[in-house]
Scaffold this active site. Structure first.
Site, PDB file in Angstrom:
ATOM      1  CB  CYS A   1      -0.923  -0.008   1.227  1.00  0.00           C
ATOM      2  SG  CYS A   1      -1.992   1.449   1.365  1.00  0.00           S
TER       3      CYS A   1
ATOM      4  CD1 TRP B   1      -1.284   1.603  -6.226  1.00  0.00           C
ATOM      5  CD2 TRP B   1      -1.870   3.036  -4.614  1.00  0.00           C
ATOM      6  NE1 TRP B   1      -2.342   2.345  -6.694  1.00  0.00           N
ATOM      7  CE2 TRP B   1      -2.722   3.233  -5.734  1.00  0.00           C
ATOM      8  CE3 TRP B   1      -2.053   3.825  -3.485  1.00  0.00           C
ATOM      9  CZ2 TRP B   1      -3.731   4.191  -5.739  1.00  0.00           C
ATOM     10  CZ3 TRP B   1      -3.063   4.775  -3.489  1.00  0.00           C
ATOM     11  CH2 TRP B   1      -3.885   4.943  -4.610  1.00  0.00           C
ATOM     12  CG  HIS B   2      -0.179   5.873  -1.063  1.00  0.00           C
ATOM     13  ND1 HIS B   2      -0.611   4.709  -0.468  1.00  0.00           N
ATOM     14  CD2 HIS B   2      -1.232   6.720  -1.022  1.00  0.00           C
ATOM     15  CE1 HIS B   2      -1.864   4.844  -0.091  1.00  0.00           C
ATOM     16  NE2 HIS B   2      -2.269   6.053  -0.417  1.00  0.00           N
ATOM     17  N   GLY B   3       3.695   5.792  -3.731  1.00  0.00           N
ATOM     18  CA  GLY B   3       4.837   6.500  -4.290  1.00  0.00           C
ATOM     19  C   GLY B   3       6.019   5.583  -4.508  1.00  0.00           C
TER      20      GLY B   3
ATOM     21  CG  PHE C   1      -0.972   9.051  -4.605  1.00  0.00           C
ATOM     22  CD1 PHE C   1       0.400   9.195  -4.511  1.00  0.00           C
ATOM     23  CD2 PHE C   1      -1.769   9.616  -3.633  1.00  0.00           C
ATOM     24  CE1 PHE C   1       0.969   9.896  -3.460  1.00  0.00           C
ATOM     25  CE2 PHE C   1      -1.207  10.311  -2.573  1.00  0.00           C
ATOM     26  CZ  PHE C   1       0.154  10.447  -2.496  1.00  0.00           C
TER      27      PHE C   1
END
Length: 455
Positions: A272, A275-277, A455
């Protein structure tokens, strides 16, 4: 599609359409041939595309050898496609129509930053017949939610943004800040991202409501959570559900024992964060949230053994809420900073304050004075916003209250306005709220983008 083309360019729109057609064609063939390898190929392709768009540029950042322009909201688009493919494989989607598929994927309220919605639940609403009274009721609710969102984003979140940005930009290459500076910037960013994403969620749900489409609630006062488990059930709810349904449960969930469950939780939260960065600080942010979730579950087991009734006490719940809020606020430092070392430097200042730092808070003073902002007024604004976050009802609660008072019901007048035609009252309320909030937003507009757009 016109909306997406206007904000992100024609070429990026073509990329999104090509990816979408490829997935639709694959599922169409799967329904006809029932070949599982088609599903595996589609899932692998979507994941590779997501990795390429988000991480290849970071890998080749030191050279101009290979650079990809990332389409706006590609992460959410790929997640919608993955959900579509997996649901088709599970048999949750039996009939597909290309026009419905394209409408589902390119429906602009959710296209850029969520909420993540599912093909079946959205396309069923496309053919739903709406009575005239229900239409205007939904339209009024949509306008109010959209106005709430604009107000939160432009008036509150964007008002906090300049000082937060100034702090990170000025101190990225130095450590010329103190304990109080860190406390204030952490609290400011925590409130900024709260109202930014809460505002976006209200606007997305409100816009969908204008088109008579119901989106799931995506933001539910997460800072009122008593622990991290509850926080992730309230913050970006659709993203949490996506990871739970399509990753956590397939890994085994809680079926294979307590410690295997904790490994699954930690693994999912690391992904997670990634996924954000694409930078390491996002991975650290996800890992630390996962670690807090694991500690949370261990504490639950100890609580059942030694303190079974502690959660019933108001003081205990209040203390837990404040601890959760403080930890979430501190961990946002990894989320906001572009450098892991800078985040670590902030933590050092936070954990080892000295008298000079506490009395000086030089960066805070200097920045606010340069922006012609009164220091004590800024403190008051932060205090009021914290008060608002913890004690004020959220947008969903306000809408439910208005529904109970039958403000949106054109057949029965509310007892408050028993002698007035409700249609007139309803429209007057809507017009006043929407006009005030949108006018205020326009007057204060600084037009920075939503945080989750990146994102």
């Amino acid at each position: 599609m016109f909306f997406y083309c206007c904000i992100d360019g024609f070429l990026n729109l073509i990329q999104v359409i090509c990816i979408s057609i490829l997935n639709y064609t694959g599922i169409y063939l799967y329904h006809r041939k029932k070949i599982k390898y088609i599903i595996y190929v589609l899932i692998s392709l979507d994941i590779i595309l997501l990795f390429s768009f988000k991480y290849v540029n970071n890998i080749f950042a030191s050279s101009n050898f290979f650079q990809l322009e990332m389409p706006l909201g590609i992460s959410f688009i790929i997640f919608h496609l993955l959900a579509f493919v997996i649901d088709a494989y599970k048999g949750n989607i039996t009939k597909i129509c290309f026009s419905n598929f394209l409408a589902y994927l390119t429906f602009f309220p959710h296209m850029i930053a969520g909420p993540i919605v599912y093909y079946k639940e959205i396309t069923q609403q496309f053919s739903k017949k709406i009575h005239e009274d229900e239409f205007w009721s939904n339209f009024s609710i949509g306008l109010i939610l959209f106005a709430f969102g604009v107000f939160k984003k432009v008036i509150i979140a964007d008002s906090l943004s300049p000082w937060v940005d100034e702090f990170y930009n000025n101190n990225l290459q130095s450590s010329n800040f103190g304990f109080i500076d860190v406390i204030i910037v952490m609290l400011s960013y925590s409130l900024q991202i709260y109202f930014d994403f809460s505002g976006y969620s209200d606007m997305a749900i409100g816009l969908a409501k204008l088109f008579q489409i119901d989106f799931p609630v995506n933001f539910l006062s997460p800072y009122k959570s008593v622990n991290f488990i509850e926080f992730w059930r309230r913050w970006h709810i659709s993203l949490s559900n996506f990871f739970k349904v399509y990753l956590y449960i397939p890994l085994g969930g809680s079926k294979n024992g307590f410690w295997h469950q904790q490994f699954n939780v930690l693994f999912v939260m690391i992904l997670c964060g990634a996924w954000h960065g694409s930078t390491l600080n996002f991975v650290v942010w996800g890992f630390l949230h996962g670690l807090c979730l694991v500690i949370n579950r261990i504490w639950f087991n100890l609580q059942k053994m030694f303190f079974p009734n502690i959660s019933q006490y108001f003081i205990a719940r209040t203390f837990s809420t404040l601890i959760t809020f403080s930890l979430v606020t501190i961990l946002w430092a990894f989320f906001r900073s572009s450098s892991l070392m800078f985040s670590v430097c902030m933590f050092k200042k936070l954990l080892s304050p000295d008298i000079h730092d506490i009395l000086l808070y030089s960066q805070f003073k200097t920045t606010l004075i340069s922006m012609e902002v009164d220091i004590y007024r800024y403190f008051i604004i932060l205090a009021l916003l914290v008060f608002f976050v913890f004690l004020a009802p959220n947008s969903n609660q306000i809408i439910e209250f208005l529904k109970k008072k039958k403000i949106f019901d054109s057949e029965e007048p509310s007892y408050i306005f028993s002698k007035v035609k409700l249609a007139l009252v309803r429209e007057s309320i809507v017009i006043l709220i929407v006009s005030f909030m949108i006018l205020s937003a326009l007057l204060a507009s600084r037009s920075p983008s939503f945080i989750y757009f990146k994102f």
